[in-house]
Design a protein around this motif. Structure first.
Motif, PDB file in Angstrom:
ATOM      1  N   ALA A  35       0.839  -1.189   0.000  1.00  0.00           N
ATOM      2  CA  ALA A  35       0.000   0.000   0.000  1.00  0.00           C
ATOM      3  C   ALA A  35       0.873   1.238   0.000  1.00  0.00           C
ATOM      4  N   GLY A  36       0.319   2.335   0.395  1.00  0.00           N
ATOM      5  CA  GLY A  36       1.039   3.588   0.365  1.00  0.00           C
ATOM      6  C   GLY A  36       0.821   4.311  -0.949  1.00  0.00           C
ATOM      7  N   SER A  37       1.462   5.454  -1.074  1.00  0.00           N
ATOM      8  CA  SER A  37       1.363   6.254  -2.291  1.00  0.00           C
ATOM      9  C   SER A  37       2.634   7.077  -2.408  1.00  0.00           C
ATOM     10  N   ALA A  38       2.754   7.803  -3.520  1.00  0.00           N
ATOM     11  CA  ALA A  38       3.918   8.672  -3.692  1.00  0.00           C
ATOM     12  C   ALA A  38       3.936   9.758  -2.617  1.00  0.00           C
ATOM     13  N   ALA A  39       2.762  10.257  -2.255  1.00  0.00           N
ATOM     14  CA  ALA A  39       2.674  11.306  -1.239  1.00  0.00           C
ATOM     15  C   ALA A  39       2.926  10.778   0.170  1.00  0.00           C
ATOM     16  N   GLY A  70       2.701  -5.942  -8.428  1.00  0.00           N
ATOM     17  CA  GLY A  70       3.990  -6.243  -9.035  1.00  0.00           C
ATOM     18  C   GLY A  70       4.827  -5.029  -9.379  1.00  0.00           C
ATOM     19  N   THR A  71       4.507  -3.866  -8.827  1.00  0.00           N
ATOM     20  CA  THR A  71       5.245  -2.640  -9.144  1.00  0.00           C
ATOM     21  C   THR A  71       5.658  -1.936  -7.861  1.00  0.00           C
ATOM     22  N   LEU A  72       6.966  -1.754  -7.699  1.00  0.00           N
ATOM     23  CA  LEU A  72       7.519  -1.023  -6.565  1.00  0.00           C
ATOM     24  C   LEU A  72       7.686   0.424  -6.981  1.00  0.00           C
ATOM     25  N   GLY A  73       7.089   1.333  -6.230  1.00  0.00           N
ATOM     26  CA  GLY A  73       7.200   2.757  -6.529  1.00  0.00           C
ATOM     27  C   GLY A  73       8.265   3.401  -5.669  1.00  0.00           C
ATOM     28  N   VAL A  74       8.981   4.352  -6.239  1.00  0.00           N
ATOM     29  CA  VAL A  74       9.979   5.127  -5.515  1.00  0.00           C
ATOM     30  C   VAL A  74       9.534   6.584  -5.568  1.00  0.00           C
ATOM     31  N   ALA A  75       9.413   7.190  -4.401  1.00  0.00           N
ATOM     32  CA  ALA A  75       8.945   8.574  -4.316  1.00  0.00           C
ATOM     33  C   ALA A  75      10.021   9.456  -3.702  1.00  0.00           C
ATOM     34  N   ALA A  76      10.066  10.697  -4.158  1.00  0.00           N
ATOM     35  CA  ALA A  76      10.929  11.723  -3.571  1.00  0.00           C
ATOM     36  C   ALA A  76      10.130  13.009  -3.532  1.00  0.00           C
ATOM     37  N   GLY A  77       9.995  13.578  -2.363  1.00  0.00           N
ATOM     38  CA  GLY A  77       9.226  14.817  -2.233  1.00  0.00           C
ATOM     39  C   GLY A  77       7.761  14.652  -2.560  1.00  0.00           C
ATOM     40  N   GLY A  78       7.210  13.449  -2.364  1.00  0.00           N
ATOM     41  CA  GLY A  78       5.798  13.210  -2.616  1.00  0.00           C
ATOM     42  C   GLY A  78       5.454  12.941  -4.068  1.00  0.00           C
ATOM     43  N   ALA A 118      10.396   8.203 -14.147  1.00  0.00           N
ATOM     44  CA  ALA A 118       9.190   8.999 -14.413  1.00  0.00           C
ATOM     45  C   ALA A 118       9.482  10.092 -15.435  1.00  0.00           C
ATOM     46  N   ALA A 119       8.448  10.541 -16.135  1.00  0.00           N
ATOM     47  CA  ALA A 119       8.581  11.584 -17.142  1.00  0.00           C
ATOM     48  C   ALA A 119       9.191  12.838 -16.537  1.00  0.00           C
TER      49      ALA A 119
END
Length: 163
Positions: free
Chosen positions: A1-5, A25-33, A47-48
């Motif tokens: 769970a979780g989100s970029a924010a 099946g997708t690990l997200g990496v966030a910086a600054g939300g 990311a774009a």
């Protein structure tokens, strides 16, 4: 769970930077939300509008490729302007035969009558008063400067007049 924010795995005092489950099946990496990268079993996606940068050091980008088609592809869009790929070396400790770009094509051809290219340039941009240049070579600054050396093979010019 979780989100970029609000990543599931975040840092004390920096709760919008970390890792989260972006999708099955997708690990997200966030910086600054903001999602800056995701990782799946088949790809690492930047990311774009994000940059992939290697600061100074001795690290290398390396890929061993055994598929068909291009191993790497960089596509410019109609909205882009400027250079697509810049390679530069400013070494002050160069050694003999240093190459800024080394292209090697070898191996046996799969069938007869195959033409292979070490470098291929095709410029077909349109414009009434424009000039297209398929290759530009310049060498300056040394006691011996050669814009082009053809070590082996024939030089073929297919043009009505050479400029």
């Amino acid at each position: 769970a979780g989100s970029a924010a609000a990543p599931s795995f975040a840092f004390t005092g920096d709760t919008n930077t970390g890792l989260y489950d972006a999708a099955v099946g997708t690990l997200g990496v966030a910086a600054g939300g903001v999602q800056v990268m995701n990782v799946t079993s088949t790809a690492v996606n930047i990311a774009a509008n994000k940059n992939l940068t290697m600061t100074s050091g001795t690290g290398q980008f390396s890929q061993t490729y055994s598929g068909t088609g291009p191993a790497t592809s960089i596509t410019d869009t109609t909205a882009a302007s400027g250079d697509i790929l810049d390679l530069a070396t400013t070494s002050t400790v160069a050694v003999n035969n240093d190459k800024a770009l080394n292209i090697a094509v070898s191996g046996a051809n799969g069938t007869g009558g195959v033409t292979r290219y070490g470098a291929y340039s095709n410029v077909t941009a349109t414009g009434a008063t424009s000039t297209n240049v398929g290759g530009y070579f310049s060498a300056t600054g040394a006691s011996n400067n050669y814009g082009l050396i053809v070590g082996n093979g024939s030089v073929g010019l297919d043009r009505k007049s050479v400029v």
